[in-house]
Design a protein around this motif. Structure first.
Motif, mmCIF file in Angstrom:
data_model
loop_
_atom_site.group_PDB
_atom_site.id
_atom_site.type_symbol
_atom_site.label_atom_id
_atom_site.label_comp_id
_atom_site.label_asym_id
_atom_site.label_seq_id
_atom_site.Cartn_x
_atom_site.Cartn_y
_atom_site.Cartn_z
ATOM 1 N N VAL A 1 -2.916 54.193 1.714
ATOM 2 C CA VAL A 1 -2.280 53.463 2.815
ATOM 3 C C VAL A 1 -0.813 53.858 2.939
ATOM 4 O O VAL A 1 -0.065 53.806 1.971
ATOM 5 N N SER A 2 -0.405 54.218 4.167
ATOM 6 C CA SER A 2 1.001 54.561 4.385
ATOM 7 C C SER A 2 1.767 53.455 5.100
ATOM 8 O O SER A 2 2.976 53.355 4.974
ATOM 9 N N ASP A 3 1.054 52.609 5.883
ATOM 10 C CA ASP A 3 1.762 51.579 6.639
ATOM 11 C C ASP A 3 0.814 50.430 6.949
ATOM 12 O O ASP A 3 -0.368 50.646 7.225
ATOM 13 N N VAL A 4 1.372 49.211 6.914
ATOM 14 C CA VAL A 4 0.622 48.009 7.288
ATOM 15 C C VAL A 4 1.515 47.166 8.179
ATOM 16 O O VAL A 4 2.669 46.895 7.839
ATOM 17 N N THR B 1 -8.949 53.070 17.652
ATOM 18 C CA THR B 1 -8.217 54.190 18.233
ATOM 19 C C THR B 1 -6.748 53.817 18.318
ATOM 20 O O THR B 1 -6.380 52.644 18.212
ATOM 21 N N GLY B 2 -5.917 54.812 18.520
ATOM 22 C CA GLY B 2 -4.493 54.548 18.701
ATOM 23 C C GLY B 2 -3.662 54.986 17.517
ATOM 24 O O GLY B 2 -4.050 55.863 16.752
ATOM 25 N N ALA B 3 -2.539 54.324 17.350
ATOM 26 C CA ALA B 3 -1.547 54.731 16.358
ATOM 27 C C ALA B 3 -1.909 54.334 14.928
ATOM 28 O O ALA B 3 -1.264 54.775 13.984
ATOM 29 N N VAL B 4 -2.911 53.473 14.761
ATOM 30 C CA VAL B 4 -3.337 53.065 13.418
ATOM 31 C C VAL B 4 -4.801 53.459 13.219
ATOM 32 O O VAL B 4 -5.494 53.820 14.166
ATOM 33 N N ASP B 5 -5.247 53.382 11.988
ATOM 34 C CA ASP B 5 -6.621 53.787 11.673
ATOM 35 C C ASP B 5 -7.583 52.611 11.595
ATOM 36 O O ASP B 5 -8.757 52.754 11.942
ATOM 37 N N TYR B 6 -7.082 51.452 11.139
ATOM 38 C CA TYR B 6 -7.944 50.283 10.951
ATOM 39 C C TYR B 6 -7.257 49.013 11.408
ATOM 40 O O TYR B 6 -6.033 48.890 11.338
ATOM 41 N N SER C 1 -2.840 45.831 10.918
ATOM 42 C CA SER C 1 -3.054 47.212 11.348
ATOM 43 C C SER C 1 -2.738 48.096 10.149
ATOM 44 O O SER C 1 -1.661 47.971 9.564
ATOM 45 N N VAL C 2 -3.668 48.956 9.813
ATOM 46 C CA VAL C 2 -3.504 49.794 8.622
ATOM 47 C C VAL C 2 -3.522 51.266 9.029
ATOM 48 O O VAL C 2 -4.433 51.715 9.720
#
Length: 166
Positions: free
Chosen positions: A134-137, A103-108, A72-73
């Motif tokens: 990228v801020s979070d994976v 959709t949701g809390a992540v973008d990809y 999740s990115v």
């Protein structure tokens, strides 16, 4: 749907999505047509965009590509420009076999295939986290694949259901 598919078209699509290596004659035989009309139907479906390509599926384990991750990115700033820039970057990363905006809390969500944990760590550090976009994976390591198919559920296509029931 711009062009309708009948039951014979659907059968052709089902056959070739399971084995694109069959000859037109073999496909025609399976659907009860001669080669020429079958070939014309396949050409029509290619031109209409129902068939977008034909590939050979490879076994990742046999090739030593034993490590799969679903990641999740989240982008630092999910602007139109950043989304497009991220998607351009991902297209160049051979380890990424699928990338989907979600959709949701992540973008990809991205599906990564590589050789082992160390190769994934390098990919994560150098490519994903190496990008200022990228801020979070969040990584999910695939333990076992219970089902994997590229075949679409053609029984759900409205036009095919109508023509099959008549």
């Amino acid at each position: 749907m711009a062009q309708e598919l009948d039951a014979v078209d659907a059968r052709i699509l089902d056959i070739i999505q399971h084995d694109a290596g069959l000859s037109v004659a073999e496909i025609a035989d399976r659907v009860g047509l001669s080669s020429s009309p079958c070939w014309r139907r396949i050409k029509r479906m290619e031109e209409a965009g129902f068939i977008t390509g034909r590939v050979t599926l490879l076994d990742n384990k046999s090739l030593g590509l034993n490590f799969e991750v679903l990641a999740s990115v989240k982008l630092a700033l999910p602007s139109r420009e950043n989304l497009e820039a991220f998607e351009r970057m991902v297209r160049d990363w051979q380890e990424v076999v699928e990338c989907m905006t979600v959709t949701g809390a992540v973008d990809y969500m991205i599906h990564i295939v590589t050789t082992d944990m160390h190769a994934y760590d390098n990919f994560l550090r150098d490519k994903l986290l190496g990008s200022a976009l990228v801020s979070d994976v969040q990584s999910r390591i695939v333990i076992r694949v219970a089902k994997r198919t590229t075949a679409l559920p053609l029984d759900l296509v409205e036009d095919v259901r109508k023509s099959s029931s008549t």
